[in-house]
Motif scaffolding. Structure first.
Motif, PDB file in Angstrom:
ATOM      1  N   LYS A   1      22.011   7.012  25.973  1.00 55.39           N
ATOM      2  CA  LYS A   1      23.401   6.632  26.219  1.00 55.39           C
ATOM      3  C   LYS A   1      24.023   7.490  27.312  1.00 55.39           C
ATOM      4  O   LYS A   1      24.920   7.052  28.028  1.00 55.39           O
ATOM      5  N   THR A   2      23.549   8.710  27.450  1.00 59.13           N
ATOM      6  CA  THR A   2      24.048   9.626  28.471  1.00 59.13           C
ATOM      7  C   THR A   2      23.249   9.551  29.763  1.00 59.13           C
ATOM      8  O   THR A   2      23.810   9.581  30.852  1.00 59.13           O
ATOM      9  N   ALA A   3      21.933   9.439  29.649  1.00 58.14           N
ATOM     10  CA  ALA A   3      21.062   9.646  30.802  1.00 58.14           C
ATOM     11  C   ALA A   3      20.422   8.396  31.380  1.00 58.14           C
ATOM     12  O   ALA A   3      20.010   8.401  32.533  1.00 58.14           O
ATOM     13  N   ALA A   4      20.300   7.333  30.609  1.00 58.97           N
ATOM     14  CA  ALA A   4      19.597   6.138  31.090  1.00 58.97           C
ATOM     15  C   ALA A   4      20.566   5.163  31.737  1.00 58.97           C
ATOM     16  O   ALA A   4      21.733   5.075  31.351  1.00 58.97           O
TER      17      ALA A   4
ATOM     18  N   ALA B   1       3.040   7.238  23.691  1.00 67.16           N
ATOM     19  CA  ALA B   1       3.697   6.481  24.754  1.00 67.16           C
ATOM     20  C   ALA B   1       5.056   7.032  25.156  1.00 67.16           C
ATOM     21  O   ALA B   1       5.400   7.030  26.333  1.00 67.16           O
ATOM     22  N   LEU B   2       5.839   7.491  24.208  1.00 70.59           N
ATOM     23  CA  LEU B   2       7.161   8.013  24.527  1.00 70.59           C
ATOM     24  C   LEU B   2       7.043   9.512  24.757  1.00 70.59           C
ATOM     25  O   LEU B   2       6.792  10.283  23.829  1.00 70.59           O
ATOM     26  N   VAL B   3       7.205   9.911  26.015  1.00 71.73           N
ATOM     27  CA  VAL B   3       7.046  11.310  26.408  1.00 71.73           C
ATOM     28  C   VAL B   3       8.434  11.916  26.594  1.00 71.73           C
ATOM     29  O   VAL B   3       9.294  11.344  27.266  1.00 71.73           O
TER      30      VAL B   3
ATOM     31  N   ALA C   1       5.389   5.648  28.679  1.00 69.08           N
ATOM     32  CA  ALA C   1       4.141   5.436  29.416  1.00 69.08           C
ATOM     33  C   ALA C   1       3.271   4.490  28.599  1.00 69.08           C
ATOM     34  O   ALA C   1       2.427   4.915  27.818  1.00 69.08           O
ATOM     35  N   GLY C   2       3.514   3.207  28.759  1.00 68.02           N
ATOM     36  CA  GLY C   2       2.793   2.203  27.982  1.00 68.02           C
ATOM     37  C   GLY C   2       1.509   1.776  28.648  1.00 68.02           C
ATOM     38  O   GLY C   2       1.468   1.532  29.855  1.00 68.02           O
ATOM     39  N   PHE C   3       0.456   1.699  27.859  1.00 66.68           N
ATOM     40  CA  PHE C   3      -0.847   1.237  28.369  1.00 66.68           C
ATOM     41  C   PHE C   3      -1.375   0.199  27.402  1.00 66.68           C
ATOM     42  O   PHE C   3      -1.499   0.459  26.207  1.00 66.68           O
ATOM     43  N   ASP C   4      -1.659  -0.984  27.919  1.00 66.16           N
ATOM     44  CA  ASP C   4      -2.118  -2.079  27.069  1.00 66.16           C
ATOM     45  C   ASP C   4      -3.632  -2.270  27.136  1.00 66.16           C
ATOM     46  O   ASP C   4      -4.156  -3.263  26.656  1.00 66.16           O
ATOM     47  N   GLY C   5      -4.325  -1.310  27.728  1.00 63.32           N
ATOM     48  CA  GLY C   5      -5.769  -1.422  27.884  1.00 63.32           C
ATOM     49  C   GLY C   5      -6.165  -1.992  29.238  1.00 63.32           C
ATOM     50  O   GLY C   5      -7.325  -1.941  29.626  1.00 63.32           O
ATOM     51  N   TRP C   6      -5.201  -2.506  29.942  1.00 64.97           N
ATOM     52  CA  TRP C   6      -5.460  -3.104  31.248  1.00 64.97           C
ATOM     53  C   TRP C   6      -4.520  -2.569  32.315  1.00 64.97           C
ATOM     54  O   TRP C   6      -4.942  -2.200  33.394  1.00 64.97           O
ATOM     55  N   ARG C   7      -3.230  -2.490  31.990  1.00 64.75           N
ATOM     56  CA  ARG C   7      -2.247  -2.036  32.954  1.00 64.75           C
ATOM     57  C   ARG C   7      -1.429  -0.885  32.396  1.00 64.75           C
ATOM     58  O   ARG C   7      -1.218  -0.780  31.195  1.00 64.75           O
ATOM     59  N   CYS C   8      -0.927  -0.066  33.304  1.00 63.60           N
ATOM     60  CA  CYS C   8      -0.109   1.097  32.966  1.00 63.60           C
ATOM     61  C   CYS C   8       1.338   0.792  33.358  1.00 63.60           C
ATOM     62  O   CYS C   8       1.609   0.498  34.518  1.00 63.60           O
ATOM     63  N   HIS C   9       2.240   0.856  32.398  1.00 61.91           N
ATOM     64  CA  HIS C   9       3.635   0.512  32.643  1.00 61.91           C
ATOM     65  C   HIS C   9       4.546   1.690  32.314  1.00 61.91           C
ATOM     66  O   HIS C   9       4.391   2.317  31.270  1.00 61.91           O
ATOM     67  N   LEU C  10       5.494   1.947  33.192  1.00 60.65           N
ATOM     68  CA  LEU C  10       6.461   3.031  33.006  1.00 60.65           C
ATOM     69  C   LEU C  10       7.858   2.454  32.810  1.00 60.65           C
ATOM     70  O   LEU C  10       8.294   1.584  33.572  1.00 60.65           O
ATOM     71  N   TYR C  11       8.525   2.937  31.779  1.00 61.69           N
ATOM     72  CA  TYR C  11       9.874   2.510  31.455  1.00 61.69           C
ATOM     73  C   TYR C  11      10.697   3.734  31.085  1.00 61.69           C
ATOM     74  O   TYR C  11      10.175   4.750  30.666  1.00 61.69           O
TER      75      TYR C  11
ATOM     76  N   MET D   1       9.399  -0.145  35.828  1.00 63.17           N
ATOM     77  CA  MET D   1      10.569  -1.008  35.778  1.00 63.17           C
ATOM     78  C   MET D   1      11.746  -0.201  36.308  1.00 63.17           C
ATOM     79  O   MET D   1      12.092   0.835  35.742  1.00 63.17           O
ATOM     80  N   VAL D   2      12.352  -0.663  37.414  1.00 64.97           N
ATOM     81  CA  VAL D   2      13.449   0.062  38.048  1.00 64.97           C
ATOM     82  C   VAL D   2      14.558  -0.941  38.368  1.00 64.97           C
ATOM     83  O   VAL D   2      14.291  -1.960  39.013  1.00 64.97           O
ATOM     84  N   LEU D   3      15.762  -0.656  37.910  1.00 62.10           N
ATOM     85  CA  LEU D   3      16.879  -1.554  38.185  1.00 62.10           C
ATOM     86  C   LEU D   3      17.145  -1.647  39.683  1.00 62.10           C
ATOM     87  O   LEU D   3      17.153  -0.624  40.389  1.00 62.10           O
ATOM     88  N   VAL D   4      17.381  -2.835  40.170  1.00 61.41           N
ATOM     89  CA  VAL D   4      17.654  -3.063  41.584  1.00 61.41           C
ATOM     90  C   VAL D   4      18.876  -2.263  42.038  1.00 61.41           C
ATOM     91  O   VAL D   4      18.872  -1.681  43.123  1.00 61.41           O
ATOM     92  N   ARG D   5      19.886  -2.174  41.205  1.00 61.85           N
ATOM     93  CA  ARG D   5      21.131  -1.503  41.599  1.00 61.85           C
ATOM     94  C   ARG D   5      21.065   0.024  41.511  1.00 61.85           C
ATOM     95  O   ARG D   5      21.988   0.701  41.958  1.00 61.85           O
ATOM     96  N   ASN D   6      20.016   0.576  40.960  1.00 63.23           N
ATOM     97  CA  ASN D   6      19.944   2.019  40.727  1.00 63.23           C
ATOM     98  C   ASN D   6      19.339   2.738  41.935  1.00 63.23           C
ATOM     99  O   ASN D   6      18.169   3.099  41.951  1.00 63.23           O
ATOM    100  N   GLU D   7      20.173   2.951  42.939  1.00 62.03           N
ATOM    101  CA  GLU D   7      19.723   3.577  44.191  1.00 62.03           C
ATOM    102  C   GLU D   7      19.185   4.990  43.967  1.00 62.03           C
ATOM    103  O   GLU D   7      18.229   5.401  44.621  1.00 62.03           O
TER     104      GLU D   7
END
Length: 141
Positions: free
Chosen positions: A22-25, A47-49, A63-73, A109-115
């Protein structure tokens, strides 16, 4: 400055993580609730670091990994702690996890508006792939 300590979240961290976001994201997600984060921690305990300085939560990345791809959120650093190497430490921990699991490329995943985030991701060696578009469908109301 002391280097941040990174570690995997445990179930007892869920409420603190939600309050921290709520403060940082930037922005919110349909999964930003206790049940969603709890499910993440239970399903994939590494996954949650989290990044901590002197016991204080100062950053997160999923840091999610589904066995095929690495996804960062949810790369998030407390606003008063930015530009101190915390995001870099979180990404290093996530990337080390991916390599250990056999991952070959990470996406974020990066918001378009988050410069501000665009600059941080670029500095970390990531770049946009303009030929891709995210398509979503909510599965619940």
């Amino acid at each position: 400055m002391t280097d941040p300590r990174t570690r995997a979240a445990v179930p007892d961290d869920v409420d603190a993580v939600l309050a921290f976001w709520k403060t940082a994201a930037e922005g919110t997600s349909i999964s930003d609730d206790r049940a969603g984060v709890q499910r993440l921690v239970e399903r994939d305990p590494e996954a949650l670091v989290l990044a901590e300085l002197d016991g204080e939560l100062v950053g997160t990345v999923i840091a999610g990994f589904d066995g095929w791809r690495c996804h960062l959120y949810r790369l998030a650093v407390h606003p008063e702690r930015r530009r101190q190497g915390i995001g870099s430490a979180l990404l290093a921990a996530a990337e080390e996890r991916f390599v250990r699991l056999g991952g070959r490329r990470a996406d974020a995943m990066v918001l378009v508006r988050n410069e501000t985030a665009h600059h941080a991701w670029t500095a970390a060696g990531y770049g946009p792939e303009e030929h891709w578009r995210r398509w979503v469908k909510p599965l619940t109301d």
